[in-house]
Design an enzyme around this catalytic site. Structure first.
Site, PDB file in Angstrom:
ATOM      1  N   THR A   7      -7.338  -4.095   0.695  1.00  0.00           N
ATOM      2  CA  THR A   7      -5.683  -5.338   1.036  1.00  0.00           C
ATOM      3  C   THR A   7      -6.338  -6.207   1.096  1.00  0.00           C
ATOM      4  OG1 THR A   7      -5.587  -2.410   1.782  1.00  0.00           O
ATOM      5  CG2 THR A   7      -4.140  -4.494   2.789  1.00  0.00           C
TER       6      THR A   7
ATOM      7  N   SER B 209     -12.524  -5.415  -4.042  1.00  0.00           N
ATOM      8  CA  SER B 209     -11.879  -4.356  -4.583  1.00  0.00           C
ATOM      9  C   SER B 209     -12.584  -3.178  -5.764  1.00  0.00           C
ATOM     10  CB  SER B 209     -10.585  -3.771  -5.228  1.00  0.00           C
ATOM     11  OG  SER B 209     -11.002  -4.909  -6.415  1.00  0.00           O
TER      12      SER B 209
ATOM     13  N   ASP C 106       0.880  -1.245  -0.170  1.00  0.00           N
ATOM     14  CA  ASP C 106       0.038   0.564   0.193  1.00  0.00           C
ATOM     15  C   ASP C 106       1.437   1.350   0.081  1.00  0.00           C
ATOM     16  OD1 ASP C 106      -3.309  -0.993   0.859  1.00  0.00           O
ATOM     17  OD2 ASP C 106      -1.819  -2.448   1.764  1.00  0.00           O
TER      18      ASP C 106
ATOM     19  N   ILE D 242      -4.029   0.092  -2.804  1.00  0.00           N
ATOM     20  CA  ILE D 242      -4.509  -0.822  -3.072  1.00  0.00           C
ATOM     21  C   ILE D 242      -5.826  -0.544  -2.678  1.00  0.00           C
ATOM     22  CG2 ILE D 242      -4.118  -3.229  -2.724  1.00  0.00           C
ATOM     23  CD1 ILE D 242      -1.017  -3.484  -1.934  1.00  0.00           C
ATOM     24  N   ASP D 243      -6.776  -0.941  -3.227  1.00  0.00           N
ATOM     25  CA  ASP D 243      -7.596  -0.646  -2.874  1.00  0.00           C
ATOM     26  C   ASP D 243      -8.687  -2.598  -2.823  1.00  0.00           C
ATOM     27  OD1 ASP D 243     -11.190  -0.611  -2.169  1.00  0.00           O
ATOM     28  OD2 ASP D 243     -11.245  -0.516  -4.311  1.00  0.00           O
TER      29      ASP D 243
ATOM     30  N   GLU E 267      -5.163   7.698   0.222  1.00  0.00           N
ATOM     31  CA  GLU E 267      -5.329   6.588   1.476  1.00  0.00           C
ATOM     32  C   GLU E 267      -4.170   6.769   2.559  1.00  0.00           C
ATOM     33  OE1 GLU E 267      -7.287   3.301   0.777  1.00  0.00           O
ATOM     34  OE2 GLU E 267      -8.658   2.821   3.474  1.00  0.00           O
TER      35      GLU E 267
HETATM   36  P1  AMP Z   1     -14.567  -4.182  -1.502  1.00  0.00           P
HETATM   37  O1  AMP Z   1     -13.184  -4.989  -1.480  1.00  0.00           O
HETATM   38  O2  AMP Z   1     -15.519  -4.545  -1.790  1.00  0.00           O
HETATM   39  O3  AMP Z   1     -15.152  -5.445   0.283  1.00  0.00           O
HETATM   40  O4  AMP Z   1     -14.310  -2.882  -0.354  1.00  0.00           O
HETATM   41  C1  AMP Z   1     -12.685  -2.450   0.513  1.00  0.00           C
HETATM   42  C2  AMP Z   1     -12.989  -1.112   0.612  1.00  0.00           C
HETATM   43  O5  AMP Z   1     -14.130  -1.444   1.628  1.00  0.00           O
HETATM   44  C3  AMP Z   1     -11.804  -1.093   1.718  1.00  0.00           C
HETATM   45  O6  AMP Z   1     -11.179   0.460   0.818  1.00  0.00           O
HETATM   46  C4  AMP Z   1     -12.765  -0.095   3.237  1.00  0.00           C
HETATM   47  O7  AMP Z   1     -12.557   1.753   2.728  1.00  0.00           O
HETATM   48  C5  AMP Z   1     -13.462  -0.601   2.355  1.00  0.00           C
HETATM   49  N1  AMP Z   1     -14.243   0.072   4.074  1.00  0.00           N
HETATM   50  C6  AMP Z   1     -13.990  -0.918   5.171  1.00  0.00           C
HETATM   51  N2  AMP Z   1     -15.263  -0.976   5.940  1.00  0.00           N
HETATM   52  C7  AMP Z   1     -16.379  -1.006   5.854  1.00  0.00           C
HETATM   53  C8  AMP Z   1     -17.447  -1.273   6.153  1.00  0.00           C
HETATM   54  N3  AMP Z   1     -17.166  -1.862   7.180  1.00  0.00           N
HETATM   55  N4  AMP Z   1     -18.508  -0.551   5.362  1.00  0.00           N
HETATM   56  C9  AMP Z   1     -17.918  -0.262   3.894  1.00  0.00           C
HETATM   57  N5  AMP Z   1     -16.876  -0.723   3.022  1.00  0.00           N
HETATM   58  C10 AMP Z   1     -15.170  -0.696   4.347  1.00  0.00           C
HETATM   59 MG    MG Z   2      -9.938   1.108  -1.067  1.00  0.00          MG
END
Ligand code: AMP
Ligand code: MG
Length: 326
Positions: free
Chosen positions: A129, A244, A46, A126-127, A70
């Site tokens: 992670t 992500s 990241d 890194i989206d 971020e």
């Molecule tokens: P995903 O890979 O779609 O599950 O999303 C990843 C992103 O979810 C991360 O970059 C975080 O910013 C975000 N995230 C973390 N905690 C939460 C939450 N409780 N609800 C929604 N998004 C979240």
């Molecule tokens: Mg992210």
């Protein structure tokens, strides 16, 4: 696609940042996970990706860097092992053994200098992670925001193929770029921009059923409510779960009909971070799809770090949004 300096620089920045993440993933430097204050994980990759992205934009563009990224550099300042590993990954990616720890810290910090106003980058180095650590999908996401609108978005999906199964890890990643009013393009790692393919999404028809892209992590979106909404369409439903903003690329390339992200706590909904959505939203819009929040409101990128006025996310093929929101 007209290759403006900003677009060309953004594509280079994302490609090099992705290379830093792959250096970590392929074991060229150790993964050193650090847990942030909000309990989310952050890795060597990241920080390295944010530093590489910033350094590349600074090198290729004459304008001063304005970015809402971020990561902050506090963990890097505190942890010498983390700092050394981040430097190694950045040096590999940039091919520059003279890069110093001080330059890396300065670059990460330069990624958090922006507060709003006159056009700025937003970056998620890194989206996903958690997906990265699990050996799944993740994305490097860079977008330019101007007057509260996403004007340019680049998405690097280093482990996702351009076509076919999006979930299985591919040795050849895929890259995407969208420019407001000009369209969306996708290409495979190693191809040049001249080989990029224009992405155009056909409108949704009930005959094809509906495939929804959703998070892997149950805490990140309300899988149960999402399933109910899909079922209410009255057509055969399938789901593809991946981490992500890769989900946006999956929709924009027609491998899923919709990406749904409903807040798990509708009474006190978590407001989404702009860097988790900016690039992907423009990609789907410019491919001919539709985006909004889960109540049908336009996504408002004019509220700082988070989409303060929005409730969840819907991104889908044309003709499906009104049905999903209803
Ligand atoms: P995903 O890979 O779609 O599950 O999303 C990843 C992103 O979810 C991360 O970059 C975080 O910013 C975000 N995230 C973390 N905690 C939460 C939450 N409780 N609800 C929604 N998004 C979240
Ligand atoms: Mg992210």
């Amino acid at each position: 696609m007209h290759p403006t300096p900003r677009l060309t620089a953004a594509i280079s920045a994302v490609t090099l940042a992705a290379r830093a993440t792959l250096a970590v993933r392929l074991g060229e430097v150790a993964i050193n996970t650090h847990i942030k204050g909000d309990k989310s994980p952050v890795t060597v990759a990241d920080f390295a990706a944010q530093a590489v992205c910033v350094i590349t934009l600074q090198k290729l563009l004459s304008e001063p860097l304005r970015m809402l990224g971020e990561e902050d550099a506090s963990a890097l300042r505190e942890n010498a092992d983390l700092r050394a590993a981040v430097l190694a990954a950045a040096q590999i990616s940039l091919g520059d053994p003279t890069l110093t720890e001080a330059q890396v810290i300065a670059a990460v910090e330069a990624g958090q200098t922006e507060t709003g106003a006159g056009g700025y980058w937003t970056l998620d180095p890194i989206d996903g992670t958690k997906g990265f650590l699990r050996g799944g999908q993740y994305a490097v996401c860079l977008a330019w925001i101007e007057k509260g609108e996403v004007a340019l978005g680049v998405l690097g999906c280093p482990a996702m193929a351009l076509e076919g199964d999006p979930v299985g890890v591919s040795p050849v990643g895929s890259y995407y770029a969208a420019v407001k009013g000009q369209g969306a393009w996708g290409w495979s790692a190693g191809q040049t921009l001249a080989q990029a393919r224009r992405m155009t999404l056909p409108a949704w028809t009930p005959a094809r059923g509906v495939c929804v892209a959703e998070s892997v992590e149950a805490e990140h979106s309300a899988h149960g409510e999402q399933a109910q909404v899909m079922a209410a369409l009255g057509v055969p439903v399938s789901s593809v779960r991946l981490d992500s903003q890769c989900k946006y690329a999956v929709v924009a390339s027609g491998r899923a009909d919709a990406y749904l992200r409903f807040p798990t706590d509708p009474n006190t909904p978590r407001r989404e971070c702009i860097w988790d959505h900016a690039s992907g939203v423009l990609l789907v819009d410019e491919a001919g799809g539709e985006t909004s929040d889960a109540k049908g409101a336009k996504l408002d990128f004019n509220c700082g770090k988070r989409l303060e006025k929005n409730f969840g996310i819907v991104a889908c093929a044309k003709g499906l949004k009104a049905k999903l929101v209803k």
